[in-house]
Design a protein around this motif. Structure first.
Motif, PDB file in Angstrom:
ATOM      1  N   UNK A  45       0.821  -1.208   0.000  1.00 36.81           N
ATOM      2  CA  UNK A  45       0.000   0.000   0.000  1.00 36.81           C
ATOM      3  C   UNK A  45       0.858   1.262   0.000  1.00 36.81           C
ATOM      4  N   UNK A  46       2.064   1.166   0.514  1.00 40.31           N
ATOM      5  CA  UNK A  46       2.967   2.319   0.479  1.00 40.31           C
ATOM      6  C   UNK A  46       3.186   2.784  -0.952  1.00 40.31           C
ATOM      7  N   UNK A  47       3.219   1.809  -1.859  1.00 30.58           N
ATOM      8  CA  UNK A  47       3.443   2.152  -3.260  1.00 30.58           C
ATOM      9  C   UNK A  47       2.117   2.244  -4.006  1.00 30.58           C
ATOM     10  N   UNK A  48       1.017   2.326  -3.281  1.00 27.02           N
ATOM     11  CA  UNK A  48      -0.275   2.506  -3.913  1.00 27.02           C
ATOM     12  C   UNK A  48      -0.834   1.261  -4.570  1.00 27.02           C
ATOM     13  N   UNK A  49      -0.325   0.103  -4.191  1.00 25.02           N
ATOM     14  CA  UNK A  49      -0.793  -1.155  -4.786  1.00 25.02           C
ATOM     15  C   UNK A  49      -1.628  -1.896  -3.745  1.00 25.02           C
ATOM     16  N   UNK A  50      -2.795  -2.361  -4.142  1.00 26.95           N
ATOM     17  CA  UNK A  50      -3.643  -3.099  -3.202  1.00 26.95           C
ATOM     18  C   UNK A  50      -3.665  -4.579  -3.569  1.00 26.95           C
ATOM     19  N   UNK A  51      -3.208  -5.409  -2.635  1.00 26.48           N
ATOM     20  CA  UNK A  51      -3.380  -6.859  -2.772  1.00 26.48           C
ATOM     21  C   UNK A  51      -4.634  -7.235  -2.003  1.00 26.48           C
ATOM     22  N   UNK A  52      -5.588  -7.887  -2.674  1.00 24.58           N
ATOM     23  CA  UNK A  52      -6.718  -8.434  -1.921  1.00 24.58           C
ATOM     24  C   UNK A  52      -6.360  -9.868  -1.571  1.00 24.58           C
ATOM     25  N   UNK A  53      -6.063 -10.089  -0.320  1.00 22.72           N
ATOM     26  CA  UNK A  53      -5.575 -11.400   0.093  1.00 22.72           C
ATOM     27  C   UNK A  53      -6.727 -12.396   0.122  1.00 22.72           C
TER      28      UNK A  53
END
Lengths: 693, 357
Positions: A507-515
Motif C-alpha cells: 500500500x505504500x506504493x499505492x498497490x492493493x493486494x486483496x488477500x
C-alpha cells in the motif's frame, strides 16, 4: 493401443468368476482360478512385450497434438514400421567395446560408528490409504518410506559429491554392479549384482526390469503420469541375460545415466495376479523391496499406526554406500493430524524427532533456554543443504487486464517487500530467492538478483503504466478510474501472515493486494484453471541436474494456439487449463530457446540457454521470486545420534538418507534423567559446511 | 411519542431488573465507543499542526508525506503518523502530532525488537493486551472486530425478524393452503445445513469484492438460512391472537386485514418475539465467530474475534494472551447480551408469578 487385448483378457476372467460362485469345492476351484488368472497375467504380459512399439519422439509429439491417431499408430506397428520397445536378445548381442564403471572411487558417506537397533518413533499426518506405490492415493506422505528413500535403484546419485563428470552426476551402485554408457546410441548398459535379492528372498533379474516397463506402461495401474513417463522418456529395453540389460533413451540429455540408474525394478513374481483389478487387489499388499525396510502385515493397524521393520537378511547390508545406514530396527509411525499436538507428543517423549523449520517453533516454542533443551535432553540441529529449491513466490497471470502490462508487473516486483518478511517474520533465517530456478548449481544463473523493495521505483513503474493519482484509501488509480488492485491467492494457510504483511507494505506504493486464503485443493484448482490474478504458490522440485522450462514457460502450455501462422499473437487465444505455465507466458523467442534446450545434448549449451532464458524471464517480470530455505532444522531426543557431519549435502530431512541411529540404553537413561532432574551437556548444533556465503 | 401504558410498565420492570439493565447500559456504552473507535484506537493522528495550521486526518483520505513537508520516498508514500511525530519532535519547529489514546491501528505490523511475533502485553509501548503473531495490536483488533461483529449481529437480527415475522404472521393469519405450503417449504429449507451452505457459497464469491460487499453477502446468506426458526413462534402466536375475541370484534367492526394485523395482532405478539431477540444476537455473533475461526468468514487481514481465537489456539503455550483476550471479550459480550435477554424476557412476561402444576 491394446484395447482389444484387454477385452480379450476380461471376458474369460468374468466367466471364471461366475463359475466360481456356484462351486461346491471352493478351495480347489479358487486355486484353479488363481492358476488360470496367473496364466492370463503372463499371457497379457507376453502380448505386451511382443506388440508394444517404440515411438520416436516426433511421432509421440504428433500423437499428443492429435495429428496422428491411435489406430494409425497401431497400423504402423502392425506393418512393422515401428521398432519394438521390448527386445529379448542374447549375451552375444552385447557390444564388445563397453567400458564398465561402478563408481567405486567415490567416498562413502555414512558413519562406521553407527549402531543397529532400537525403534524410531515418528508420526504422519494422514494414515496411508494404500500400500501400493502407484495408482490412486499412492502419492501420500508415507510413500517415501516404502519407495523413494528406502527402495534401491540400480544406482543412486552420490549425495555429497555433486560434481558433473562427462555430463552426468556421480552415481554409486545399488542393485547394479556396473554400468556403461554409450552416448552415440543413447543407451545405458547395466549389469545387475548377482547377490541382489528381493525382501522375500527371490533374485532380482533383468526380467524385473522388463516387467517394470510393462507395469508402468499398463493402464491397469490407473496412473496416467507413469504411463506417460515410462513410454515417452524411454524408447527401448533390451534383456541380454538374467543379469544384463540395456535401456535406450530418446535423446542423449545430460545426466542420461541418471535416467536409467534411478529406475527401480519391480518383482515380476509378486505381480503374478496383475490384471484390470490391480488397484483393489494390491491395495494392502506390501511389495517386496530391494531396500532395508519392509512393512509386515501385523504392523498395519489401519488408521492408527504402521511400522517399518528392518530386514535382518537384507542383501545389501554390508554393501559399500549402503552399510551403516538404515540403522533403526523399527520405524514406528503413529497418526497425529495436528502440528501443535505433534509437537506436544514430541515434548512428551512419545515421538523421537520434530521438524523445526518454522522460526516460531525454533525460537519461541522450543527456545535454546527451554528446560528440555537446556538440560540436554532434547537436541536442536540446523543443517544447511544444497539442492533445487521449491519456487515460493508470486506467480502473476499475465493474461489478465493490467497484469498484461510489463510496467505494472515490474512495479509489483518493487512493491513486494520480501526483505521485511525475511528479516522480521522469518528472522533472517531464510534467504531471498534470486531466479526462477535456484539451487541447480552451475545451471542457476550466477548474477541475476531479484528486484528489491523500492517504493520510488514501484511508483515510477506504475506511473509509466498510467497510474499516477491515489484515491482516498491511498490506492493508485489511472485516468479511466481503474484501481491498482489485484487478488493475491494462496492455499498455504500457515503462510498467510506473509501476505498480510506484504499487503500493508504494498500500500505504500499505492498497490492493493486483496488477500484470498483458500484451502489447498481449491487454491490449486484455481491456479490450474488459470483463474488467478497473482498466486502465492511453489512447485516442489526434485534433485535434478538442470531446471525444466518447457512445462512452465512454453507457449503451448499457456494458450491453445498462442500464435497465428504468421507469428503474431492469436487474438482469440484462450488460457490453457491444467498446465504449469501459471504466468501465461507466450514468447516466441523463449519458445525457440526452450525447444533448443529440450533437444540439446550438451551441458555447456544447455547452461548457456538456461542463462539466456533466465534473463528473458527476469525482464518479463511475471514471477516475483520469494524465499529460499537454505537448510533444514530438526529437534530430536538425546538418544538419537547422527554422524559427525550430520547429513549429506543434498538431503532434505534426516530420514532421507537414513544415517542416524539410536544409542543403545540411552532412551531409558534420558527418560530417567528427565524425571530425576539430571542434566547433560546441551546439544545445539549448526552444520554450515554447505551454507551459501 | 406516547407509549402504551402496558409497554411503559414493561420497560419499568426491565429497569428494575438491575443485572439486565446495567448490562444493557454497558453494551450500549461499548457500542457507542466502538462507533468512534477511530478516535480512540488508531494509527492515524487525531490532529496535526504543521506550519501553524491544524488538520484532522482521522476520517479523511490517505495523506502522503509531502503534505507535511516530508521529502524523498517518505514524501511519496502514506504518512506514518507515529514516525511523523518523532520527526516533528526532533525538528522542534513547533509542529505537533496528537495521536489517539492507543496509537495502534488494527493492521499495523509493529516489529518489537525488529521481529514480527506475538509480544506479551507491553504498557510502555502501548500494547495493553499484547500483539498477535505478526505484531498487530490485540486491543485494536478486538475493538474493530467487536464493532464488525455487533453491527453484523444487529443487522442480522433486524433482517431475520423482518422476514420471519412477516412470513410467520401471514401463515398464521391466512392459514389454509398458504400455511400448508409454506410450512412444507420451511421444513425443507430449514433442513439445508446452514454452515455448509455458507462455506460453499462463500468459497465461490470472487475475491474482487470489497470487504464491505463480502460482509453484505455473508449477511444475506446467513439471513436467508436463518429466518425459518422464527416463523414457527410467529405463526402460533398469530393463530392464538387471531382466534381471540378482540380480533373477531375488530373484524366485525369492519377493520381491514392490514389494520387487524398491524394494530391488533402484531402488538400483542411482540412480547413473545422480543424475548428471542438477544438470543438471535448471540447466535449471530457466535456464527460469525465460528465462520472466522474456520477461515470462511471475513477475508484476511480484517480484524475479527474468530480469527483471533484461531490464532490463539494455535499459539496456546507461547502466546496465551491472544486466546485469553479473545476468549474474555467473547464471554463478556455474550454474557451481557444474555443478561439483557433474560431481563427482557422477564419484563415482557405477562405473568409475574408462574405456578407449575
Amino acid at each position: 493401443m491394446s484395447k482389444l487385448s484387454r477385452a480379450a483378457f476380461l471376458l474369460p476372467f468374468m466367466a471364471l468368476l461366475l463359475v466360481g460362485c456356484g462351486s461346491g469345492d471352493r478351495d480347489a476351484l479358487d486355486s484353479a482360478a488363481l492358476e488360470e488368472r496367473r496364466a492370463k497375467a503372463i499371457a497379457a504380459m507376453e502380448r505386451h512385450y511382443a506388440t508394444q512399439p517404440s515411438l520416436p519422439p516426433d511421432l509421440r509429439e504428433a500423437f499428443e497434438r492429435g495429428e496422428v491417431t491411435e489406430d494409425e499408430i497401431d497400423a504402423m506397428a502392425a506393418a512393422g514400421e515401428l521398432e519394438p520397445f521390448f527386445v529379448f536378445a542374447t549375451p552375444d548381442d552385447l557390444p564388445d567395446d563397453l567400458v564398465w564403471e561402478d563408481g567405486s572411487d567415490l567416498p562413502e558417506f555414512a558413519s562406521p560408528d553407527a549402531k543397529k537397533g532400537g525403534t524410531w518413533y515418528t508420526a504422519v499426518q494422514d494414515y496411508p490409504r494404500t500400500l501400493r506405490r502407484v495408482g490412486p492415493d499412492a502419492n501420500s506422505s508415507f510413500r517415501p518410506f516404502i519407495l523413494d528413500t528406502v527402495v534401491m535403484g540400480f544406482g543412486q546419485r552420490h549425495p555429497e559429491d555433486i560434481s558433473i563428470v562427462d555430463g552426468n552426476f556421480r552415481y554409486f551402485p545399488g542393485i547394479a554392479e556396473a554400468w556403461s554408457e554409450d552416448k552415440e546410441t543413447r543407451t545405458v548398459y547395466v549389469r545387475i549384482n548377482p547377490a541382489a535379492r528381493w525382501s522375500d528372498g527371490q533374485r532380482i533379474t533383468a526380467d524385473d526390469l522388463m516387467f517394470m516397463f510393462y507395469f508402468y506402461q499398463s493402464e491397469w495401474i490407473s496412473a496416467p503420469w507413469s504411463n506417460n513417463f515410462y513410454s515417452r522418456n524411454y524408447v527401448r529395453a533390451v534383456r541380454y541375460d538374467d543379469l544384463t540389460f540395456s535401456v535406450t533413451l530418446p535423446e542423449a540429455k545430460p545426466d542420461m545415466l541418471g535416467r536409467v540408474l534411478n529406475l527401480e525394478p519391480l518383482p515380476a513374481h509378486f505381480f503374478d495376479e496383475f490384471g484390470p483389478d490391480f488397484v483393489d487387489r494390491y491395495q494392502w499388499r506390501f511389495v517386496p523391496t530391494s531396500g532395508a525396510y519392509v512393512v509386515r502385515d501385523e504392523d498395519v493397524r489401519r488408521g492408527r499406526s504402521i511400522a517399518l521393520t528392518r530386514n535382518p537378511d537384507w542383501w545389501a547390508k554390508d554393501l559399500p554406500f549402503w552399510r551403516y545406514r538404515f540403522n533403526y530396527d523399527r520405524v514406528h509411525f503413529s497418526v497425529i493430524r495436528d502440528t501443535a499436538k505433534h509437537f506436544e507428543s514430541f515434548r512428551a517423549g512419545e515421538v523421537d524427532g520434530f521438524g523445526l523449520n518454522l522460526p516460531d517453533y525454533y525460537y519461541d516454542r522450543l527456545p535454546d533456554d527451554d528446560d528440555l533443551v537446556a538440560r540436554g535432553l532434547i537436541a536442536k540441529y540446523t543443517f544447511y543443504n544444497e539442492r533445487p529449491r521449491p519456487t515460493f513466490g508470486f506467480w502473476m497471470n499475465s493474461s489478465r487486464p493490467l497484469l498484461d502490462n510489463r510496467d505494472i508487473r515490474k512495479g509489483i516486483h518493487y512493491a513486494s517487500n520480501w526483505e521485511r518478511v525475511l528479516r522480521e517474520y522469518f528472522r533472517g533465517d531464510y534467504t531471498r530467492m534470486r531466479t526462477t530456478s535456484d539451487g541447480y548449481g552451475e545451471f542457476t544463473h550466477p548474477e541475476i538478483r531479484a528486484r528489491d523493495f523500492d517504493v520510488d521505483k514501484a511508483l515510477e513503474a506504475f506511473a509509466r503504466a498510467g497510474f499516477t493519482e491515489r484515491d482516498s484509501e491511498g490506492v493508485l488509480v489511472n485516468d479511466r478510474g481503474q484501481r491498482l488492485a489485484f487478488t493475491l491467492t494462496t492455499g498455504y494457510e500457515n503462510l498467510q501472515d506473509i501476505l498480510t504483511i506484504m499487503q500493508r507494505e504494498a500500500l505504500q506504493a499505492g498497490l492493493l493486494f486483496r488477500v484470498e486464503v483458500l484451502d489447498g485443493t481449491a487454491a490449486w484448482k484455481k491456479v490450474q484453471e488459470k483463474q488467478h490474478d497473482i498466486q502465492f504458490v511453489a512447485f516442489n522440485v526434485g534433485p535434478e541436474m538442470y531446471p525444466r522450462f518447457w512445462e512452465t514457460y512454453h507457449s503451448v502450455n499457456a494458450y491453445d494456439r498462442a500464435f497465428l501462422a504468421d507469428g503474431s499473437p492469436n487474438p482469440d487465444r484462450r488460457p490453457k487449463a491444467q498446465t504449469n505455465n501459471l504466468q501465461l507466458i507466450a514468447n516466441r523467442e523463449l519458445d525457440a530457446l526452450i525447444e533448443r534446450y529440450r533437444a540439446s545434448e550438451s551441458a555447456e549449451e544447455m547452461r548457456a540457454l538456461a542463462f539466456e532464458m533466465e534473463e528473458i524471464l527476469y525482464e518479463d517480470a511475471s514471477f516475483v521470486p520469494g524465499f529460499v530455505m537454505p537448510f533444514y532444522r530438526t529437534a530430536a531426543w538425546r538418544w538419537a545420534r547422527w554422524p559427525e557431519h550430520f547429513d549429506v549435502r543434498i538431503s532434505g530431512n534426516p530420514l532421507e538418507y537414513w544415517l542416524g541411529w539410536i544409542e543403545p540404553g540411552m532412551r531409558e537413561q534420558v527418560l530417567a534423567a528427565r524425571r530425576s532432574g539430571e542434566r547433560f551437556e546441551p546439544i545445539i548444533e549448526v552444520h554450515d559446511r554447505y551454507r551459501p556465503e | 411519542m406516547r407509549l402504551n401504558p402496558l409497554t411503559l410498565r414493561k420497560l419499568k420492570r426491565f429497569r428494575e431488573i438491575r443485572r439486565g439493565y446495567f448490562s444493557f447500559l454497558i453494551l450500549i456504552g461499548l457500542l457507542g465507543l466502538s462507533a468512534v473507535s477511530e478516535l480512540i484506537i488508531n494509527d492515524r493522528a487525531l490532529a496535526v499542526r504543521y506550519q501553524g495550521e491544524w488538520s484532522f486526518p482521522t476520517y479523511g483520505p490517505v495523506e502522503l508525506g509531502s503534505v507535511y513537508g516530508l521529502e524523498g520516498t517518505d514524501g511519496r508514500r502514506p504518512v506514518d503518523y507515529r514516525r511523523l511525530k518523532e520527526h516533528f519532535d526532533a525538528a522542534g519547529a513547533g509542529d505537533r502530532v496528537i495521536m489517539p489514546l492507543i496509537p495502534w491501528g488494527p493492521y499495523y505490523n509493529d516489529a518489537v525488537g525488529g521481529i514480527l511475533r506475538a509480544e506479551a502485553p507491553n504498557f510502555e509501548r502501548g500494547h495493553y493486551l499484547g500483539t498477535d503473531t505478526t505484531g498487530r495490536d490485540i486491543l485494536a483488533r478486538l475493538v474493530y472486530g467487536f464493532r464488525t461483529a455487533m453491527l453484523f449481529a444487529l443487522a442480522f437480527t433486524a433482517l431475520t425478524y423482518l422476514i420471519g415475522v412477516a412470513i410467520g404472521c401471514a401463515m398464521g393469519y391466512f392459514g389454509g393452503l398458504f400455511d400448508l405450503l409454506f410450512q412444507r417449504v420451511i421444513e425443507i429449507w430449514s433442513n439445508v445445513p446452514f454452515l455448509y451452505m455458507v462455506i460453499i457459497i462463500f468459497s465461490v464469491i470472487p475475491a474482487t469484492f470489497s470487504v464491505g460487499a463480502r460482509i453484505g453477502i455473508l449477511l444475506a446468506i446467513m439471513v436467508l438460512f436463518s429466518w425459518t426458526g422464527l416463523t414457527y413462534y410467529m405463526r402460533t402466536a398469530t393463530y392464538k391472537e387471531k382466534s381471540r375475541d378482540y380480533a373477531a370484534a375488530a373484524q366485525v367492526l369492519g377493520a381491514g386485514t392490514s389494520r387487524i394485523i398491524f394494530r391488533h395482532i402484531l402488538p400483542n405478539t411482540v412480547a413473545t418475539m422480543v424475548t428471542f431477540v438477544p438470543f438471535t444476537v448471540v447466535g449471530a455473533i457466535t456464527a460469525i465467530t465460528a465462520l472466522d475461526f474456520l477461515g470462511f468468514g471475513l477475508p484476511p487481514p480484517t480484524p475479527s474475534i474468530g480469527e483471533m481465537l484461531k490464532q490463539g489456539t494455535a499459539n496456546l503455550t507461547t502466546a496465551p494472551w491472544i486466546v485469553s483476550s479473545a476468549f474474555a471479550a467473547l464471554v463478556v459480550i455474550l454474557l451481557l447480551v444474555t443478561f439483557i435477554g433474560e431481563a427482557v424476557r422477564e419484563a415482557f412476561d405477562p405473568r409475574q408469578f408462574t405456578l407449575y402444576k
